[in-house]
Design a protein around this motif. Structure first.
Motif, PDB file in Angstrom:
ATOM      1  N   GLY A  32       0.797  -1.226   0.000  1.00 31.77           N
ATOM      2  CA  GLY A  32       0.000   0.000   0.000  1.00 31.77           C
ATOM      3  C   GLY A  32       0.826   1.271   0.000  1.00 31.77           C
ATOM      4  O   GLY A  32       0.295   2.378   0.008  1.00 31.77           O
ATOM      5  N   THR A  34       7.569  -8.381  -9.516  1.00 28.49           N
ATOM      6  CA  THR A  34       7.266  -9.804  -9.314  1.00 28.49           C
ATOM      7  C   THR A  34       5.766 -10.007  -9.085  1.00 28.49           C
ATOM      8  O   THR A  34       5.182 -10.954  -9.599  1.00 28.49           O
ATOM      9  N   PHE A  88       3.438 -12.382 -11.431  1.00 27.15           N
ATOM     10  CA  PHE A  88       2.645 -13.486 -10.873  1.00 27.15           C
ATOM     11  C   PHE A  88       1.157 -13.315 -11.195  1.00 27.15           C
ATOM     12  O   PHE A  88       0.492 -14.252 -11.606  1.00 27.15           O
ATOM     13  N   GLY A 141      -1.767 -14.073   0.639  1.00 30.80           N
ATOM     14  CA  GLY A 141      -0.825 -13.022   1.023  1.00 30.80           C
ATOM     15  C   GLY A 141       0.439 -13.577   1.649  1.00 30.80           C
ATOM     16  O   GLY A 141       1.094 -12.910   2.444  1.00 30.80           O
ATOM     17  N   THR A 142       0.791 -14.823   1.310  1.00 36.39           N
ATOM     18  CA  THR A 142       2.054 -15.387   1.800  1.00 36.39           C
ATOM     19  C   THR A 142       3.056 -15.410   0.646  1.00 36.39           C
ATOM     20  O   THR A 142       2.681 -15.231  -0.512  1.00 36.39           O
ATOM     21  N   LEU A 143       4.322 -15.649   0.980  1.00 36.41           N
ATOM     22  CA  LEU A 143       5.350 -15.595  -0.051  1.00 36.41           C
ATOM     23  C   LEU A 143       5.307 -16.840  -0.920  1.00 36.41           C
ATOM     24  O   LEU A 143       5.162 -17.954  -0.423  1.00 36.41           O
ATOM     25  N   GLY A 186       9.303  -5.487  -5.690  1.00 33.48           N
ATOM     26  CA  GLY A 186       8.728  -6.702  -5.081  1.00 33.48           C
ATOM     27  C   GLY A 186       9.746  -7.805  -4.858  1.00 33.48           C
ATOM     28  O   GLY A 186       9.406  -8.851  -4.291  1.00 33.48           O
ATOM     29  N   ARG A 211      -0.010  -9.591   5.156  1.00 32.94           N
ATOM     30  CA  ARG A 211       1.069  -9.065   4.314  1.00 32.94           C
ATOM     31  C   ARG A 211       1.872  -8.011   5.062  1.00 32.94           C
ATOM     32  O   ARG A 211       3.092  -7.920   4.916  1.00 32.94           O
TER      33      ARG A 211
HETATM   34  P1  ADP Z   1       2.136  -5.804  -2.108  1.00 31.74           P
HETATM   35  O1  ADP Z   1       3.545  -5.370  -1.879  1.00 31.74           O
HETATM   36  O2  ADP Z   1       1.184  -4.653  -2.213  1.00 31.74           O
HETATM   37  O3  ADP Z   1       1.679  -6.790  -1.093  1.00 31.74           O
HETATM   38  P2  ADP Z   1       2.927  -7.243  -4.616  1.00 31.74           P
HETATM   39  O4  ADP Z   1       2.252  -7.046  -5.908  1.00 31.74           O
HETATM   40  O5  ADP Z   1       4.358  -6.771  -4.513  1.00 31.74           O
HETATM   41  O6  ADP Z   1       1.985  -6.520  -3.534  1.00 31.74           O
HETATM   42  O7  ADP Z   1       2.916  -8.799  -4.216  1.00 31.74           O
HETATM   43  C1  ADP Z   1       1.725  -9.555  -4.226  1.00 31.74           C
HETATM   44  C2  ADP Z   1       1.979 -11.009  -3.863  1.00 31.74           C
HETATM   45  O8  ADP Z   1       2.882 -11.623  -4.818  1.00 31.74           O
HETATM   46  C3  ADP Z   1       2.654 -11.255  -2.510  1.00 31.74           C
HETATM   47  O9  ADP Z   1       1.736 -11.245  -1.438  1.00 31.74           O
HETATM   48  C4  ADP Z   1       3.291 -12.662  -2.747  1.00 31.74           C
HETATM   49  O10 ADP Z   1       2.321 -13.695  -2.649  1.00 31.74           O
HETATM   50  C5  ADP Z   1       3.737 -12.592  -4.198  1.00 31.74           C
HETATM   51  N1  ADP Z   1       5.150 -12.113  -4.316  1.00 31.74           N
HETATM   52  C6  ADP Z   1       5.559 -10.959  -4.906  1.00 31.74           C
HETATM   53  N2  ADP Z   1       6.895 -10.826  -4.826  1.00 31.74           N
HETATM   54  C7  ADP Z   1       7.365 -11.906  -4.160  1.00 31.74           C
HETATM   55  C8  ADP Z   1       8.652 -12.348  -3.734  1.00 31.74           C
HETATM   56  N3  ADP Z   1       9.768 -11.618  -3.965  1.00 31.74           N
HETATM   57  N4  ADP Z   1       8.758 -13.529  -3.063  1.00 31.74           N
HETATM   58  C9  ADP Z   1       7.675 -14.265  -2.820  1.00 31.74           C
HETATM   59  N5  ADP Z   1       6.426 -13.904  -3.164  1.00 31.74           N
HETATM   60  C10 ADP Z   1       6.249 -12.742  -3.831  1.00 31.74           C
END
Ligand code: ADP
Length: 183
Positions: A10, A31, A35, A56-58, A85, A140
């Motif tokens: 945000g 990233t 995705f 909202g997990t990695l 990201g 997140r």
């Molecule tokens: P925000 O920073 O607003 O949460 P992003 O668009 O950067 O949104 O990321 C959305 C989702 O994409 C994350 O919650 C995660 O699931 C995935 N993601 C993005 N970048 C990574 C990363 N470097 N490693 C793992 N997961 C990622």
């Protein structure tokens, strides 16, 4: 120029990254956007990552790192890039260092977008992306505090903090001014 953008969910990273990369003539690699495009396009990668984005997990490192390695070609390194990201953990930052070393380049500057957490919840709820529900946002935010914020120390020697509250064009100017002062 090879730049990283770091900031809590945000903080407006995505918006600023698009504007800044255009202005600077470098590649914008997000990233999250990549995705989401795969999820929307129904690709195999999209099927693999959907559950992580929804929660909202990695996304697991082996998936994310491979995707980033593919994006950061030698050409992209030469032209310059703005990475948005990634890395999201110190572990990923170490992978990135090694990857860039292989391509004979390095990160010049890390832009840290700074915004109070209580101001972003409303923004995100208003945006209404699939992962912008209150529970998922809180998760997140927690991940950001625990896993991503330590990057600010990791990159302390190249860090520029940009206050990210205020109109979009003002934040962009602040970031550009900071980059120019630094260059
Ligand atoms: P925000 O920073 O607003 O949460 P992003 O668009 O950067 O949104 O990321 C959305 C989702 O994409 C994350 O919650 C995660 O699931 C995935 N993601 C993005 N970048 C990574 C990363 N470097 N490693 C793992 N997961 C990622």
């Amino acid at each position: 120029m090879r730049i990283l953008i770091v900031g809590p969910p945000g903080a407006g990273k995505g918006t600023q990254a698009a504007l800044l990369s255009e202005e600077l003539g470098v590649a914008h690699i997000s990233t999250g956007d990549i995705f989401r495009a795969h999820v929307e396009g129904g690709t195999e990668l999209g099927r693999q990552v959907k559950k992580y984005l929804d929660a909202g997990t990695l996304v697991p490192d082996e998936v994310t790192n491979a995707m980033v390695a593919q994006q950061l070609t030698e050409d992209v390194c030469r032209v310059g890039f703005l990475l948005d990201g990634f890395p999201r953990t110190v572990r990923q930052a170490k992978v990135l260092e090694a990857l860039l070393r292989d391509r004979d380049c390095e990160i010049d500057t890390v832009l840290a977008f700074d915004v109070p957490e209580d101001q972003v919840l409303k923004r995100l709820l208003a945006r209404g992306r699939a992962d912008d529900t209150e529970d998922v946002i809180r998760h997140r935010q927690q991940l950001y505090r625990e896993e991503t914020a330590p990057l600010l120390d990791f990159y302390a020697d190249r860090l520029i903090t940009v206050p990210a509250v205020g109109p979009v064009p003002e934040v962009t100017s602040r970031a550009l001014d900071a980059l120019r002062t630094r260059a």
